[in-house]
Design a protein around this motif. Structure first.
Motif, PDB file in Angstrom:
ATOM      1  N   ASN A 176       0.843  -1.198   0.000  1.00 11.84           N
ATOM      2  CA  ASN A 176       0.000   0.000   0.000  1.00 11.84           C
ATOM      3  C   ASN A 176       0.882   1.254   0.000  1.00 11.84           C
ATOM      4  N   ILE A 177       1.904   1.257   0.846  1.00 11.13           N
ATOM      5  CA  ILE A 177       2.811   2.403   0.906  1.00 11.13           C
ATOM      6  C   ILE A 177       3.546   2.580  -0.415  1.00 11.13           C
ATOM      7  N   ALA A 178       4.047   1.475  -0.988  1.00  9.07           N
ATOM      8  CA  ALA A 178       4.775   1.566  -2.250  1.00  9.07           C
ATOM      9  C   ALA A 178       3.896   2.177  -3.343  1.00  9.07           C
ATOM     10  N   HIS A 179       2.618   1.786  -3.373  1.00 14.34           N
ATOM     11  CA  HIS A 179       1.694   2.392  -4.343  1.00 14.34           C
ATOM     12  C   HIS A 179       1.624   3.898  -4.140  1.00 14.34           C
ATOM     13  N   HIS A 180       1.464   4.330  -2.903  1.00 10.82           N
ATOM     14  CA  HIS A 180       1.300   5.760  -2.656  1.00 10.82           C
ATOM     15  C   HIS A 180       2.598   6.531  -2.887  1.00 10.82           C
ATOM     16  N   MET A 181       3.732   5.873  -2.730  1.00 13.24           N
ATOM     17  CA  MET A 181       4.988   6.533  -3.067  1.00 13.24           C
ATOM     18  C   MET A 181       5.089   6.747  -4.579  1.00 13.24           C
ATOM     19  N   ALA A 182       4.592   5.781  -5.366  1.00 13.80           N
ATOM     20  CA  ALA A 182       4.579   5.954  -6.822  1.00 13.80           C
ATOM     21  C   ALA A 182       3.613   7.053  -7.240  1.00 13.80           C
ATOM     22  N   MET A 183       2.504   7.181  -6.518  1.00 15.40           N
ATOM     23  CA  MET A 183       1.578   8.282  -6.787  1.00 15.40           C
ATOM     24  C   MET A 183       2.233   9.621  -6.459  1.00 15.40           C
ATOM     25  N   ARG A 184       2.919   9.670  -5.344  1.00 14.95           N
ATOM     26  CA  ARG A 184       3.561  10.918  -4.939  1.00 14.95           C
ATOM     27  C   ARG A 184       4.699  11.279  -5.885  1.00 14.95           C
ATOM     28  N   TYR A 185       5.407  10.265  -6.351  1.00 12.13           N
ATOM     29  CA  TYR A 185       6.482  10.484  -7.313  1.00 12.13           C
ATOM     30  C   TYR A 185       5.952  11.173  -8.567  1.00 12.13           C
ATOM     31  N   SER A 186       4.756  10.800  -8.988  1.00 17.98           N
ATOM     32  CA  SER A 186       4.186  11.397 -10.202  1.00 17.98           C
ATOM     33  C   SER A 186       3.870  12.876 -10.004  1.00 17.98           C
ATOM     34  N   GLU A 187       3.656  13.283  -8.752  1.00 15.79           N
ATOM     35  CA  GLU A 187       3.334  14.684  -8.462  1.00 15.79           C
ATOM     36  C   GLU A 187       4.559  15.490  -8.068  1.00 15.79           C
ATOM     37  N   GLU A 188       5.531  14.846  -7.443  1.00 15.99           N
ATOM     38  CA  GLU A 188       6.698  15.553  -6.918  1.00 15.99           C
ATOM     39  C   GLU A 188       7.976  14.914  -7.444  1.00 15.99           C
ATOM     40  N   LYS A 189       8.110  14.839  -8.742  1.00 16.62           N
ATOM     41  CA  LYS A 189       9.256  14.155  -9.347  1.00 16.62           C
ATOM     42  C   LYS A 189      10.566  14.686  -8.767  1.00 16.62           C
ATOM     43  N   LEU A 190      11.472  13.772  -8.532  1.00 14.46           N
ATOM     44  CA  LEU A 190      12.753  14.109  -7.936  1.00 14.46           C
ATOM     45  C   LEU A 190      13.822  14.142  -9.010  1.00 14.46           C
ATOM     46  N   PHE A 191      14.613  15.198  -9.025  1.00 13.87           N
ATOM     47  CA  PHE A 191      15.660  15.355 -10.039  1.00 13.87           C
ATOM     48  C   PHE A 191      16.595  14.152 -10.030  1.00 13.87           C
ATOM     49  N   GLY A 192      16.789  13.552 -11.182  1.00 16.44           N
ATOM     50  CA  GLY A 192      17.744  12.470 -11.328  1.00 16.44           C
ATOM     51  C   GLY A 192      17.261  11.109 -10.895  1.00 16.44           C
TER      52      GLY A 192
END
Length: 326
Positions: A176-192
């Motif tokens: 569940n957490i991994a899913h939400h981290m992927a969702m957050r990644y799509s909104e707050e992309k991290l450089f590199g």
């Protein structure tokens, strides 16, 4: 996450018990949590069987939160390894990366997949209700991202992590957490940081209305799942909250990464939720590739209690293939 039993307050002989979610945790009326599993700590080591190295590093000085890093030994110093960020399960309320269960499993996963892994310790419910654990989990990813240019605080990541090949993974509540981290990644992309894929093992998703074989589950089992969720997220709108039912999230198709592997078990009470998640991504226009593996004759997170069994080995092989296939 495992089978739980709420026998309180009516069934409890202790008047100060608010909820008895054996065999996970007992919650007392004063707010204390007595965790019944996952409390033992295994020291870091060079594993004699897999030859994998491990060490603990602090990723949040402010909250004194650590992760356990795993690195295969005797690797080519000129070859970078995929970075696997792993979130442990346990109903959001028990277990750590340092317990025998998770130390052993991530150690084996790293050995077989030839990845460098960060097994994340996050604050647990009920003392730290959702969304705290999601925020901790994202903080760990941001800490990892400090190493993109090779000048972060942890030399293993500077020297060996390939930030163009990043994977999130977890089991049960960790999925569940991994899913939400992927969702957050799509909104707050991290450089590199290039998130390639997400690996969800027996993901802890749920919903208000029963689907599939859930209608045949005991009412007690369905109520237990709801109670665990409300314990974890006391301000939730219910079991159709997108945090527990991602199908209800209007932003689901923005999921980060280019591929997803969902692993379900035939006898798991969460099985049909994993299938529903897979079908939603596959059929509703998500741009990546989604795969599903159903393990026959097995129950929830069976691979943690019996990692050497034939089905667990086949499951591990599938994960390794998923990580390395183009």
């Amino acid at each position: 996450m495992c089978d739980i039993q709420d026998i309180s307050p009516a069934g409890s002989t202790e008047p100060d018990v608010a909820h008895n979610f054996s065999p996970l945790v007992i919650i007392y009326k004063d707010g204390r949590a007595e965790r019944l599993v996952g409390n033992e700590i295994v020291p870091t080591s060079v594993d004699p069987e897999s030859n994998v190295l491990s060490k603990d590093v602090v990723y949040s000085q402010e909250e004194n939160l650590s992760s356990r890093l795993f690195l295969p030994n005797n690797i080519n110093p000129n070859k970078k390894l995929p970075l696997l960020i792993y979130y442990h399960g346990g109903g959001f309320c028990v277990e750590t990366p340092f317990s025998p269960t998770y130390h052993s499993y991530v150690n084996m996963l790293v050995a077989e997949s030839q990845t460098i892994a960060i097994s994340v310790d996050y604050r647990r419910t009920p003392e730290h209700p959702i969304p705290i654990l999601y925020d901790d989990s994202w903080t760990a990813i941001k800490w990892a991202a400090f190493h993109v240019n090779g000048d972060g605080p942890e030399e293993w990541l500077n020297s060996h992590a390939d930030f163009n090949r990043v994977f999130f993974a977890g089991d049960s509540a960790g999925a569940n957490i991994a899913h939400h981290m992927a969702m957050r990644y799509s909104e707050e992309k991290l450089f590199g940081v290039n998130l390639v894929g997400n690996i969800l093992m027996n993901p802890f998703f749920w919903g208000e209305e029963s689907i599939g074989n859930e209608v045949n589950e005991q009412v007690m089992t369905r109520e237990q799942i709801k109670k665990i969720w409300h314990l974890a997220s006391p301000t939730t709108s219910g079991c159709d909250d997108p945090l527990i039912n991602p199908i209800m999230d209007p932003k689901l198709l923005n999921l980060g990464g280019t591929k997803v592997l969902v692993i379900v078990a035939e006898k798991d009470f969460l099985r049909d939720r994993g299938w529903l998640y897979y079908e939603a991504l596959k059929n509703n226009g998500w741009g990546g590739r989604v795969e599903i593996m159903e393990v026959k004759e097995e129950g929830h997170v069976f691979h943690l209690s019996n990692p050497a069994c034939e089905n667990a080995v086949a499951m591990l092989r599938k994960i390794v293939s998923f990580i390395h296939e183009e």
